[in-house]
Enzyme design. Structure first.
Site, PDB file in Angstrom:
ATOM      1  N   HIS A  72       4.282   0.190  -8.974  1.00 21.01           N
ATOM      2  CA  HIS A  72       3.503  -0.829  -9.693  1.00 21.01           C
ATOM      3  C   HIS A  72       2.252  -0.237 -10.297  1.00 21.01           C
ATOM      4  CE1 HIS A  72       1.766  -4.651 -10.837  1.00 21.01           C
ATOM      5  NE2 HIS A  72       0.637  -4.279 -10.264  1.00 21.01           N
ATOM      6  N   HIS A  74      -0.312  -0.363 -14.263  1.00 22.94           N
ATOM      7  CA  HIS A  74      -0.582  -0.905 -15.599  1.00 22.94           C
ATOM      8  C   HIS A  74      -1.029   0.288 -16.432  1.00 22.94           C
ATOM      9  CE1 HIS A  74      -0.960  -5.236 -14.145  1.00 22.94           C
ATOM     10  NE2 HIS A  74      -1.124  -4.577 -13.017  1.00 22.94           N
ATOM     11  N   GLU A 217      -2.154 -11.845  -3.862  1.00 22.01           N
ATOM     12  CA  GLU A 217      -3.047 -10.682  -3.852  1.00 22.01           C
ATOM     13  C   GLU A 217      -4.351 -11.012  -3.112  1.00 22.01           C
ATOM     14  OE1 GLU A 217      -3.947  -9.205  -7.752  1.00 22.01           O
ATOM     15  OE2 GLU A 217      -5.122  -7.509  -7.009  1.00 22.01           O
ATOM     16  N   ASP A 328      -1.304   0.363  -8.683  1.00 17.46           N
ATOM     17  CA  ASP A 328      -1.979  -0.594  -9.557  1.00 17.46           C
ATOM     18  C   ASP A 328      -2.657   0.230 -10.656  1.00 17.46           C
ATOM     19  OD1 ASP A 328      -2.454  -3.179 -10.367  1.00 17.46           O
ATOM     20  OD2 ASP A 328      -3.337  -3.808  -8.478  1.00 17.46           O
TER      21      ASP A 328
HETATM   22 ZN   LIG Z   1      -1.031  -5.272 -10.996  1.00 17.04          ZN
END
Ligand SMILES: [Zn+2]
Length: 390
Positions: A72, A74, A217, A328
């Site tokens: 995961h 971005h 989260e 992340d």
């Molecule tokens: Zn994320």
């Protein structure tokens, strides 16, 4: 003084703290016998010493394992500066304040960084069509590019879904064998209306498209499902939201309603999405995820930096849930190297066997993204990249 040339056929025995070969549970300590550039044996170092008494022993320490999977991230935020801040400050002060940094240039720099790190695969959240076009063309990326879907107004869901579907169908024609696959990500259970969430999940299940969703989260997320209010609701930009949270989720918030239970009762878990974060969950949530057979992705450094809480690793493991690891974005995770998250998690879970963490970064990630697990085994080529620098 001259040295004799090293004998390429003299075996090397590399001894490390943790060995994970892609099979079984791993060894701690572990050993790998390498002859020339080929793996001759793996296993317990004492047994390997006995079997290969002529081998030259190299105490390399650390981890020996195949390339890890960053399940995961971005990539389009890779030009952001990292900043650790509590969740509700991080959103405006980092994500929004640096929004000019988001886009194709950052995504390509992030992909370059993954290539440099020798990452075995990536699960990337893609925020724009331009970024999808740029990443889909990368021959060196493996894994899933999840196109992000947002929209809190249920009455706009059909139109939004039709647009998304058209784009996904066009991108799927550009998929190449061995290259990244197209997936979909409804952003979170609270930023996507119940109607749009169902449309996306049913489409993905019918077409065999991978799904990924950020869930639970921050503690304010279950609070929103239980009460329809709280800091997550107070921090919203009202123009992007209906009058009440009940309109977003198509039912009344109530005590005991959690983001996971909501997704389960909406039928979304049946599409087997990979669930990211999953920090603020109940035992019932974990049981539902286990029953549905969903994998979860933990981002230990990001959760720590944003003060979201600690992912309950042992509870998921006890329930038999497949766990993967992700960084992340660099804005909250600090780097794109998921090996740094393995190292961080060793401090976070001192009682946990480190072999479990290494396995999660490889096999867990592969399972979450539908990638085959690479092996370090007899007869296969040895790579110095198997020596993790953590
Ligand atoms: Zn994320």
């Amino acid at each position: 003084m001259t040295h004799p040339a090293p004998d390429p056929f003299k075996p090397r025995l590399l001894v490390c703290d943790v060995l994970y070969t892609g099979m079984g549970g791993g060894h701690a300590p572990g050993g790998v016998v390498v002859v020339g550039d080929t793996v001759a044996a793996t296993g317990d170092p004492a047994q390997l010493r006995a079997r290969y008494p002529q081998a030259q022993v190299e105490e390399v320490g650390g981890v020996i394992a195949p390339p890890p999977v960053n399940a995961h991230t971005h990539l389009d935020m890779s030009a952001y500066a990292f900043q650790a801040l509590p969740y509700f400050r991080w959103l405006p002060e980092v994500v929004i304040a640096q929004r000019e940094q988001r886009g194709v240039a950052g995504a390509l720099a992030g992909a370059d960084e993954l290539a440099r790190l020798g990452v075995g695969g990536v699960g990337d959240i893609v925020w724009s069509g331009e970024v999808m076009d740029a990443l889909l063309a990368r021959e060196d990326l493996r894994g899933v590019l999840y196109f992000e879907v947002l929209g809190t107004f249920a009455e706009q869901a059909d139109k939004r879904f039709a647009e998304v579907r058209q784009r996904v169908e066009a991108w799927r024609k550009l998929e190449r064998p061995g290259g990244p696959r197209i997936g979909l990500t409804p952003h979170t259970p609270y930023t996507v209306s119940h109607h749009l969430m169902r449309l996306v999940a049913e489409y993905a299940a019918g077409e065999g498209l991978p799904l990924q969703i950020h869930v639970a989260e921050h503690p304010s997320e279950p609070e929103l499902f239980a009460t329809g209010a709280g800091p997550l609701w107070d921090h919203r930009l009202p123009a992007f939201w209906p009058e009440t949270f009940a309109e977003v989720i198509g039912r009344a918030p109530e005590p005991g309603l959690t983001p996971v239970r909501y997704l389960d009762e909406l039928g979304v878990l049946a599409a087997k999405p990979t669930l990211v974060h999953m920090v603020n969950v109940t035992p019932d949530d974990i049981a539902r995820v286990a029953r549905a057979g969903c994998a979860v992705v933990s981002c230990p450094r990001s959760n720590h930096h944003l003060e979201c809480g600690t992912f309950p690793w042992t509870a998921y493991a006890a329930a038999g849930v497949e766990i993967a690891l992700g960084t992340d974005s660099v804005a909250s995770g600090e780097s794109l190297d998921v090996r740094d998250d393995v190292a961080f998690a060793r401090g976070l879970y001192p009682a946990l066997d480190p072999r479990v963490l290494v396995r999660a970064a490889i096999k867990g990630g592969g399972r979450a993204l539908g990638l085959p697990t690479p092996f370090i085994r007899r007869g296969e080529a040895w790579s110095e990249d198997y020596l993790w620098k953590v």
